[in-house]
Structure formats: C-alpha cells, structure tokens
Design an enzyme around this catalytic site. Structure first.
Site, mmCIF file in Angstrom:
data_model
loop_
_atom_site.group_PDB
_atom_site.id
_atom_site.type_symbol
_atom_site.label_atom_id
_atom_site.label_comp_id
_atom_site.label_asym_id
_atom_site.label_seq_id
_atom_site.Cartn_x
_atom_site.Cartn_y
_atom_site.Cartn_z
ATOM 1 N N TRP A 89 74.733 -92.667 -21.471
ATOM 2 C CA TRP A 89 74.538 -94.118 -21.390
ATOM 3 C C TRP A 89 74.639 -94.631 -22.815
ATOM 4 O O TRP A 89 73.823 -94.311 -23.670
ATOM 5 C CB TRP A 89 73.170 -94.424 -20.807
ATOM 6 N N HIS A 138 33.723 -118.650 -24.712
ATOM 7 C CA HIS A 138 33.878 -119.776 -23.799
ATOM 8 C C HIS A 138 33.706 -119.366 -22.340
ATOM 9 O O HIS A 138 34.237 -120.030 -21.447
ATOM 10 C CB HIS A 138 35.233 -120.448 -24.021
ATOM 11 N N ARG A 194 70.455 -91.471 -13.213
ATOM 12 C CA ARG A 194 69.938 -91.977 -14.480
ATOM 13 C C ARG A 194 70.782 -93.124 -15.033
ATOM 14 O O ARG A 194 70.327 -93.858 -15.901
ATOM 15 C CB ARG A 194 69.927 -90.838 -15.520
ATOM 16 N N CYS A 204 70.392 -90.731 -20.449
ATOM 17 C CA CYS A 204 71.431 -89.713 -20.425
ATOM 18 C C CYS A 204 70.946 -88.458 -19.706
ATOM 19 O O CYS A 204 69.752 -88.201 -19.581
ATOM 20 C CB CYS A 204 71.843 -89.349 -21.848
ATOM 21 N N GLU A 246 47.980 -106.984 -19.656
ATOM 22 C CA GLU A 246 48.717 -105.874 -19.041
ATOM 23 C C GLU A 246 47.803 -104.692 -18.753
ATOM 24 O O GLU A 246 47.902 -104.047 -17.702
ATOM 25 C CB GLU A 246 49.875 -105.460 -19.961
ATOM 26 N N LYS A 294 47.216 -103.098 -15.054
ATOM 27 C CA LYS A 294 47.454 -101.688 -14.746
ATOM 28 C C LYS A 294 46.230 -101.058 -14.095
ATOM 29 O O LYS A 294 46.336 -100.312 -13.121
ATOM 30 C CB LYS A 294 47.806 -100.916 -16.017
ATOM 31 N N ASN A 315 69.955 -86.382 -25.901
ATOM 32 C CA ASN A 315 69.298 -87.598 -25.413
ATOM 33 C C ASN A 315 68.349 -88.086 -26.494
ATOM 34 O O ASN A 315 67.694 -87.284 -27.151
ATOM 35 C CB ASN A 315 68.459 -87.311 -24.153
ATOM 36 N N GLY A 316 68.211 -89.407 -26.643
ATOM 37 C CA GLY A 316 67.242 -89.929 -27.590
ATOM 38 C C GLY A 316 67.915 -90.630 -28.748
ATOM 39 O O GLY A 316 69.034 -91.152 -28.638
ATOM 40 N N LYS A 370 57.638 -101.594 -5.231
ATOM 41 C CA LYS A 370 58.292 -101.513 -6.530
ATOM 42 C C LYS A 370 59.066 -102.776 -6.862
ATOM 43 O O LYS A 370 59.025 -103.268 -7.982
ATOM 44 C CB LYS A 370 59.228 -100.290 -6.574
ATOM 45 N N GLU A 395 45.793 -102.392 -10.455
ATOM 46 C CA GLU A 395 46.763 -102.060 -9.428
ATOM 47 C C GLU A 395 46.766 -100.602 -9.031
ATOM 48 O O GLU A 395 47.148 -100.281 -7.900
ATOM 49 C CB GLU A 395 48.170 -102.517 -9.832
#
Length: 607
Positions: free
Chosen positions: A74, A502, A27, A2, A479, A483, A98-99, A602, A486
């Site tokens: 939103w 192992h 947004r 929002c 992940e 990160k 917002n939130g 992206k 990259e």
C-alpha cells in the site's frame, strides 16, 4: 496495511507465496511482487495493481526456486509504481518491509556518498543497500542483518532474502506483527497468520525487537539484546477466514498493536520522500482564501475532528466549525460561500455523515473526506479523499482508525497553515519531523503495558469514572470515556478540566477514579492545578503524563502512566494509546465482549 510472506522449502515457492498474498489482500494494496533464489541469484517479478497483474507477469516470465519472499504494498513513500513495488533488491539481498524507516534520508545520503544507486522513491530500498554495504565489508548475512537493524529507526516488520549459498531468510519486528510458521521440512514467515493458513497451523509470533534466522527446518530467534530466545509455538485456529487475531486475545488488542505500522503507513502517504515534509498533493480549494472549514463526523471520528479543530485554529489560524453529523444537517446551518467541509468516517458509509455531506454539497461547499475504505460512498461523493492507511478494523471500538485520522488531520493542518502563511517553512518542517517520530513513540508505549493492565483492575471495580484534559487533551478525555463506556459498560464522562469547578467536581469522592491526561504543553500548569483541586476533594487520581509531569503530579495520584516526551503537536496521537488500553483491560477484567459490545455495530449505515 502491507502484507509479507516468505517461504524456505523443498517445493516451488511461487505458488505458496501467491496463495499467501491472496490471503492478505484484505489489508488493501496497490502493487505486489515476489523474489526467489534461483541458482544462488536473486530473481524478481513485480507489478502495479492487483495480484492478477503479477499472475500475468509470472505467466510470461516464470520464477523458479524453493526459497522466496512476497509482498503486497500500500503506497506510502513513493507512488504505486512497479519501481516502488517490493521486494527491493541489490545483487546480494532482497527486502520486503511494512512500516516506516524514520532515518532513511540520513542513511540514503550516507549510501549515496558511497556511490550506491537507488531506483525507487521508497524508504525500504535503503535497507537493501545498507545490508549490501555491510556484506561488501566482509560481514556474513546474519552479521550484516544484525548490524543494519541496529541502525534503523522507526517501526517496521521486514524480511530479507540473500543471494549466494544462503538458503535462509532473516525476519525482524519492531512494531508491526510478524509470525513464523513451522511446516514439515519447510518454514514460513508472514505478517499475519491468515497468510499461513493453508501452509501450517503451527505458528510462533515474534515479539517487539525480535529478529530471526529462518532455515528449512528451524528458526533461531534473537531478542533486541542479541540473545537467543524461545518463543512458544502455538496451534493457530486460523483457516480460510478473512482475518485472524494472531497471538492476540481480541481483535481490539491486535488493532491497538498495529498502530505503529498504521500510523507510519498513513504518514508516509502524505510525506514527500525526498524532503520529509508534508505533501497532500493537489487539493480542490485554495486555503489561503477559504473563509471557514466545517468538520462533521460521528463518535470517535468526531473526537478526532475536535483535535483537528484545535490544530487548525491554533496553528493554521483557520476558523473551524464542528458538529456531530446526526445534529448538523437538522440545524440547517448557513454555509459560507467558498467554504470547505471535511467529513471523517472509518467506513465511508456512516449514514448521518453521508447525509450531512449531501447537505453541504447542496450548500456549495467543497467536500474533502478522511476515509479508511477505498471506493466507499462518502469517498465517491467527495471532491478529494485523504485516505487513512489503517487497514481493516474488525473490533467495533475504533483504535487504529482514530489515530490514523489524527495523523491525516495533522498533515492537513500543516498544509493549510502553509497555504495561509501562518507558519514558516522551518516550522512546517519541524512539525513534520515531530510527526515522523510518532510510530516509534507509540511502539514504546506498547512495548510494556503491564502497568496499564494493573491499573485497569482498579478501575474495573468502579461504577463511575471521570476523564479530564485541557486543549487537545480534552477530546482525548472524551474519547477515553467513550471507549470505557462502549466496551466495559462502566459509566464514564469526559470533561474539559477547566470546567471541573462548574459542576463535575460535585461527583468527585473516594469511589470515583479521575483519569487526567496531562501532556507537557502550554496548559500543563493549569491542568496541574485542576489535579490538585480534585485530589483535595478525595478523588482517586490517575495521571497520564511524561516523566517530568509525573515527577510533579505523581505524589497527588494513586497511579501513573508514564509517556515518552514528545512535541505537544503529536501528543494527542500518543495519548490515545493508554486510554484505549485502559478501556480494553477494564473490559477484559469485567468479562465483557470486547470485540462486539452489546447494541453496537462497526458501521452505522442507518440514521
């Protein structure tokens, strides 16, 4: 997410607010509204859909006033209707927000008992009635706002406009960003400096927990303890560009800090506003009879899918197959009749994922996608779409898209588990309640990152880094390694901690940092044993755990990151934050291009 804007000035406020709202359209939103103060009375205009609908409404019913607030919404709590559109108002106060307000149901019950009448399905309306109730008790607007803020739980940015002889706005931030703009004899507030680009270049950013009283020529800012403080007024470089970094050095850091709001918005869109339980709406499959779910994704989205596999199998007792999209269709995998295929993509345009979707479609699978971009190709070709509410993600390294994908998968898990009779209603409600805490707990992690930044300087000296985790922490280890690779270009690998013996244990020495994610779940003791094995071989152990976990494992480590204690169900959402921040601060220390790392794009729209 929002958008918020507010104006306290001497000229007609509506054109300024509308211009700001147009700058926030990137947004994403599905309704919009404005409230102004006209002769001491709060006047509102709201409309479903795009801003052109609000323009038409204003052309038919013009609004005057030199002070006002505006919002693009939103939909989360409640559908995208005019009644649910912001601002929400009583005769005494109007609010944009917002939130997510975690305890809105308790507050609403209290206010209903006082004969307060609610018109919407939103959590935001509770704020307006709570403040009005305090005003009716004789408090001043500033006192009422301060008292109300102390009762709100969750992550939020909000703006209040008061009726009567009160030419001011009150702004507050707990999680989502909020900026104050300083003009010439006028003042502004917005959720993003881009909304202020045509109004002023002098901007101050509220910190987490701050709230402010904004008048025509001044802003008095208070911290969470109620003390008056100064926040620096910066010269904003935002002009007509689509988005701005605000007070953040990089888009990635900005997007990391937007996660409380993004998680809250996403969760709100899949939550029943009356009960607080998960509600995905109608889905195109009867999960009581579905023989298997196949999850397909790429990169970070694939790791989100791995967490989803753990959840769906453990909680919903649903068989799950998962593969990276670039390999999946070339296996010519046999698909079961009546199966469901779930595709995860931030952009909805990932070429490998799209082709895998088309393969599954040809194999007679029902297609459900988890997407951030409305009307993307994958969304259009799906039988059902579960949208994340991350908003635009500019940084190449995915952050808020990942955590919102986890939120959607968590909600899907609860829905599937209920459909299969794998959990009771009480257990489903308990899991939903744990999810509702996530935005506030993420805000806690983001409130002080100095320790993470200090540890990052140590990791920046390494050539190789290992990440370990078990259960749902294993995909988080993958992940974290991704990160770091990259954006800092340091070689890193993620492993299931139980697999250390192992092979990977051969890599451990005093030059290799070993980052271990150890949430307090059923596998804690086993992971703790792996930590001891790594430490015994000279490993430089960095432990990420809660207070009890660090008390046990801290003596074995060279550094710790303490996390809030949460239900193990939501720990993957929370533990994503420190691995993002570690990668970010390592990259900054090494001087790499954080937002546009070499060789990466992206959205990967070619195979």
């Amino acid at each position: 997410m929002c958008g918020i804007i507010g104006v306290v000035g001497r000229q007609d406020a509506v054109p300024l607010i509308m211009d700001g709202l147009r700058r926030l359209e990137y947004r994403g939103y599905d309704s919009a509204g404005i409230a102004t103060l006209v002769d001491g009375q709060i006047q509102r205009r709201r409309a479903e859909g795009k801003l052109r609908n609000l323009d038409q409404r204003l052309a038919l019913e013009p609004l005057g006033g030199t002070i006002g607030i505006g919002h693009t919404r939103w939909a989360t709590h409640g559908g995208p209707t005019e009644k649910n559109a912001h601002p929400h108002a009583t005769e005494r106060v109007a609010v944009v927000h917002n939130g997510i307000i975690e305890n809105y149901q308790e507050l609403k019950a209290e206010l209903l008992a006082k004969q307060r009448r609610f018109e919407s399905q939103t959590d935001t309306e509770v704020i307006a009635h709570l403040v009005s109730d305090l005003l009716d008790q004789g408090l001043s607007p500033t006192e009422a706002a301060e008292a109300a803020l102390k009762r709100l739980e969750g992550a939020f940015a909000l703006l209040m406009l008061f009726g009567g002889p009160h030419p001011m706005l009150i702004a507050a931030r707990k999680g989502p960003p909020l900026a104050i703009g300083y003009g010439n004899g006028e003042m502004f507030v917005a959720s993003d400096a881009v909304a202020l680009a045509s109004l002023t270049s002098r901007v101050a950013y509220l910190h987490d927990g701050d709230w402010a009283v904004v008048t025509i020529d001044h802003a008095t800012i208070y911290n969470s303890e109620g003390a008056i403080i100064d926040r620096p007024i910066l010269q904003s470089s935002v002009s007509g560009i689509l988005t701005g970094k605000g007070e953040y050095r990089h888009y990635m850091l900005k997007e990391i800090h937007e996660q409380p709001a993004a998680i809250g918005d996403t969760l709100g869109s899949f939550t029943n506003e009356e009960t607080g339980d998960v509600d995905l709406g109608p889905l195109p499959a009867d999960f009581a009879t579905v023989p298997r779910i196949t999850i397909v994704a790429c990169g970070t989205a694939y790791y989100a899918g791995l967490v989803g596999k753990y959840w769906l199998e453990q909680i919903a007792r649903m068989p799950v197959e998962i593969d990276v999209a670039s390999e999946f269709r070339y296996r010519a995998a046999p698909m079961p009749p009546g199966g469901v295929a779930v595709f995860i993509s931030q952009s909805g345009e990932t070429a490998d994922t799209l082709e895998a979707l088309r393969y599954c479609r040809a194999q007679g699978q029902t297609i459900i996608s988890i997407i951030n971009v409305v009307e993307s190709t994958i969304a259009r070709e799906s039988d059902a779409v579960l949208y994340t509410k991350a908003g635009p993600e500019i940084g190449v390294a995915s952050t808020k898209a990942f955590t919102t994908q986890l939120v959607v998968l968590a909600c899907l898990t609860i829905a599937v588990a209920q459909a299969r009779g794998a959990i009771t209603q009480a257990r489903a409600s308990a899991l939903a309640a744990a999810l509702r805490e996530a935005p506030a707990r993420v805000s806690e992690v983001l409130s002080d990152v100095r320790g993470i930044e200090a540890l990052a300087h140590q990791i920046a000296q390494a050539r190789d880094v290992l990440y370990f985790g078990r259960g749902t922490a294993y995909p988080l280890a993958l992940e974290g390694a991704l990160k770091l690779k990259e954006i800092s270009y340091i070689h890193a690998e993620g492993y299931a901690a139980g697999e250390m013996k192992h092979g990977p244990i051969a890599l451990i020495d005093e030059d290799v940092p070993v980052i271990v994610l150890v949430p307090r779940d059923a596998l804690f003791d086993k992971t703790a044993s792996n930590v001891q094995e790594a430490q015994a071989r000279g490993g430089r152990i960095l432990v990420i755990s809660d207070h009890a976990g660090i008390e046990r494992l801290g003596p074995l480590s060279v550094g710790t990151i303490e996390m809030p204690a949460v239900d193990p169900f939501v720990s993957p959402i929370l533990y994503a934050i420190p691995v993002q921040l570690l990668a970010y601060y390592v990259a900054v220390a090494k001087g790499t291009d954080v937002d546009q790392p070499r060789n990466l794009a992206k959205s990967v729209t070619v195979e």
